[in-house]
Design a protein around this motif. Structure first.
Motif, PDB file in Angstrom:
ATOM      1  N   SER A 540       1.930   5.716   7.195  1.00  0.00           N
ATOM      2  CA  SER A 540       1.226   4.847   6.255  1.00  0.00           C
ATOM      3  C   SER A 540       2.199   3.910   5.555  1.00  0.00           C
ATOM      4  CB  SER A 540       0.474   5.688   5.225  1.00  0.00           C
ATOM      5  OG  SER A 540      -0.502   6.490   5.857  1.00  0.00           O
ATOM      6  N   ARG A 541       3.399   4.436   5.182  1.00  0.00           N
ATOM      7  CA  ARG A 541       4.372   3.575   4.522  1.00  0.00           C
ATOM      8  C   ARG A 541       4.923   2.510   5.487  1.00  0.00           C
ATOM      9  NH1 ARG A 541       8.796   6.158   3.027  1.00  0.00           N
ATOM     10  NH2 ARG A 541       8.285   8.198   3.881  1.00  0.00           N
ATOM     11  N   LEU A 542       5.058   2.868   6.771  1.00  0.00           N
ATOM     12  CA  LEU A 542       5.474   1.856   7.756  1.00  0.00           C
ATOM     13  C   LEU A 542       4.452   0.727   7.852  1.00  0.00           C
ATOM     14  CD1 LEU A 542       6.912   4.058  10.664  1.00  0.00           C
ATOM     15  CD2 LEU A 542       8.192   2.496   9.194  1.00  0.00           C
ATOM     16  N   LYS A 543       3.180   1.089   7.826  1.00  0.00           N
ATOM     17  CA  LYS A 543       2.137   0.062   7.901  1.00  0.00           C
ATOM     18  C   LYS A 543       2.141  -0.812   6.658  1.00  0.00           C
ATOM     19  CE  LYS A 543      -1.916   0.879   9.485  1.00  0.00           C
ATOM     20  NZ  LYS A 543      -3.267   1.449   9.699  1.00  0.00           N
ATOM     21  N   LEU A 544       2.367  -0.183   5.487  1.00  0.00           N
ATOM     22  CA  LEU A 544       2.392  -0.971   4.267  1.00  0.00           C
ATOM     23  C   LEU A 544       3.588  -1.910   4.217  1.00  0.00           C
ATOM     24  CD1 LEU A 544       1.330   1.678   1.592  1.00  0.00           C
ATOM     25  CD2 LEU A 544       0.053  -0.354   2.290  1.00  0.00           C
ATOM     26  N   CYS A 545       4.715  -1.433   4.727  1.00  0.00           N
ATOM     27  CA  CYS A 545       5.949  -2.230   4.650  1.00  0.00           C
ATOM     28  C   CYS A 545       6.032  -3.297   5.733  1.00  0.00           C
ATOM     29  CB  CYS A 545       7.172  -1.311   4.722  1.00  0.00           C
ATOM     30  SG  CYS A 545       7.332  -0.193   3.303  1.00  0.00           S
TER      31      CYS A 545
END
Length: 578
Positions: A540-545
């Protein structure tokens, strides 16, 4: 693939294409057709001229042969001459008297231009060899011309070729010869025949063939080696024009023919010279108008390019107008309308800019709130203090290995609680993974083997914090722990095609295809965290970043292991942490 369209071409290219299709190609095609028609006409004319030259040679050759035939018939039909050479003389004096009184006068005046020499042969033993009369000896009978003549039985002369000489041979048996053999051999003037062949005006090679198709004379410099050879055995180049004239209706020339061959390149030599003229004319027809079209289209092209540049500036919110020009054509009107449109857009943006900024700011705050919510799931502050107490107690009791493991755990949790910085270097992330694997090594012992390899060039690149560790944790706990054998975890970090390439492999139990699809669907869903909380958190953090600028791929084989590949952009514009 888009279909070819004229609208994809530049204006200058369209003008050149229009000229090529409408003017240049028709001119070239016309010149080529004219050249081909001219070549065909010249070839036809040259062929007719060559045929006439060959026919003239045929007639000249017949005139020469007819001169010999006339002499042959005059002696053949002369009863006094035939009676004289067939008579038995009582003495040499009697023959000499007959020779001086009649025969000598009979032979005088018979020579002409077409006859080189003539000779009467007889086996009359009472005649002396003198002048144009000779004895028919065995040597004469063994000669080539005599042997050839034996194949002829007609009462008219036979044309025979022997020793590079054309001769007419006839039996003098018009009257009773008393059983004696009498022959007349007339050698034609070969110098005159050669002159006929060389001055015939035929622009090629001419061959005189006997009725059997054998070459008996030619103007070819190499013909001496071909005399007696069959004409059909000679190999000529493909581009040769053949000619053939056969003597018919003439008994002494029946079957004889003239064969001519003419090189087509020689025939069209003058026409070939005009090809360069056609090429130069085509070049002039193309280059000169192309320069004129390019010069005229430049006034259009430059102004259109200027409008295009200003339109691209509008895309970057640079609403600069085009300097006005004194032009009333369509491009000038387009420039005025563009300036009016640019000013209108600029005013509209100023009106809605504040509302748009407020909307974007709200969206940004919502994303930051979501990101901090994800961070809070792995931010246990209290555990760090607890682990530090345990580590100190272990050192006091001398349990160094336990203290080391607790120290690694403390390092991990110290990293996890420092969320004031969202990204770390690759080197820092790998150090955290090393600490985790040492803890797992303490737990599994020799059952766990691991390697971490990283390209030194990527160690200082920054990535989101703890986005690799959850996948290493999943490989250790869910993959290796359930595996009966030695578990191997391999982590490789490298740079490929301006991307940070992370590859994690293990030889654990893997998973079925159905379970893999369920995991991928779970990672993509915007739902609360479930069983794989670490992987879900990291994904999820990869998608946000990175949004859509990263690649995530899982490959698994049930009972064999799993491979995870993550590709992150190294482009600074796509880097997190701004």
């Amino acid at each position: 693939m888009p279909r070819w369209n004229l609208n994809y071409m530049k204006l200058r290219d369209k003008l050149l294409l229009m000229y090529v299709l409408s003017v240049f190609i028709p001119i070239v095609v016309t010149n080529v057709v004219f050249y081909n028609v001219t070549s065909a006409n010249i070839r036809s004319q040259k062929t007719r001229d060559a045929g006439m030259a060959l026919n003239n040679l045929k007639n000249d050759l017949r005139v020469t042969i007819d001169q010999g035939v006339g002499l042959s018939y005059s002696l053949y039909t002369d009863p006094v001459f035939n009676d004289t050479i067939s008579r038995s003389f009582q003495s040499h004096f009697e023959y000499i008297d007959a020779y001086n009184s009649y025969l000598k006068g009979q032979f005088s005046g018979q020579m002409n231009q077409g006859i080189h020499w003539y000779q009467v042969y007889t086996d009359n033993s009472t005649i002396l060899s003198s002048g144009y009369i000779d004895r028919l000896t065995d040597d004469v009978r063994n000669s080539d011309w005599y042997v050839q003549f034996q194949a002829y039985s007609a009462p008219y002369p036979a044309l025979i070729s022997s020793d590079q000489m054309l001769s007419l041979v006839q039996r003098l048996d018009n009257l009773d010869t008393g059983g004696r053999e009498q022959l007349l051999k007339i050698d034609l003037n070969m110098d005159m025949i050669k002159q006929y062949f060389h001055n015939s005006g035929f622009d090629g090679k001419v061959y005189l063939l006997d009725p059997g198709g054998h070459i008996q004379f030619s103007n070819d410099p190499t013909a001496e080696a071909q005399i007696g050879k069959r004409y059909s055995e000679i190999q000529f180049p493909n581009k040769m024009i053949p000619f053939e004239l056969t003597y018919t209706g003439i008994n002494y020339l029946e079957g004889w023919s003239l064969q001519g061959v003419m090189d087509e390149e020689i025939v069209l030599k003058e026409v070939r010279k005009s090809r360069s003229f056609v090429v130069w004319l085509a070049c002039i027809n193309f280059v000169l108008p192309s320069i004129i079209i390019a010069a005229m289209s430049r006034t259009i092209h430059v102004r259109l390019v200027r409008i295009l540049k200003h339109m691209k500036k509008v895309k970057t919110q640079n609403f600069q107008t085009i300097p006005p020009e004194d032009a009333r054509d369509e491009i000038g009107q387009l420039t005025m309308e563009f300036n009016r449109m640019t000013e209108t857009i600029h005013n509209l943006i100023h009106e809605v800019y504040l509302a748009d900024i407020q909307k974007k700011d709200l969206e940004l705050k919502q994303q930051q709130a979501q990101l901090h919510a994800l961070h809070s799931q792995i931010n246990p502050h209290f555990l760090f203090n607890t682990l530090e107490s345990v580590r100190m107690r272990s050192l006091i009791k001398g349990e160094k290995e336990t203290a080391k493991i607790v120290h690694n755990m403390a390092k991990m949790f110290r990293k996890s609680i420092s969320w004031n910085q969202n990204d770390v270097t690759v080197k820092e992330e790998l150090e955290l993974i090393e600490s985790f694997l040492q803890i797992q090594k303490y737990r599994f012992g020799e059952k766990l083997q691991y390697t971490i390899e990283a390209d030194p060039a990527v160690l200082m690149y920054r990535i989101p914090k703890m986005v690799i560790l959850p996948f290493v944790e999943n490989a250790s706990i869910h993959g290796i722990e359930s595996s009966p054998g030695v578990g191997i975890i391999q982590l490789f970090v490298s740079m490929e095609n301006d991307q940070l390439h992370i590859r994690l492999t293990d030889n654990g139990i893997g998973m079925s295809q159905a379970k893999l699809e369920e995991l991928l669907s779970y990672l993509d869903q915007n739902t609360d965290m479930g069983e794989h909380v670490g992987m879900k958190n990291a994904y999820s953090r990869l998608k946000l970043c990175y949004k859509n600028h990263f690649t995530f791929d899982i490959q698994t084989w049930e009972g064999e292991g799993t491979r995870i590949q993550i590709k992150l952009p190294l482009d600074p514009s796509a880097m997190p942490g701004d």
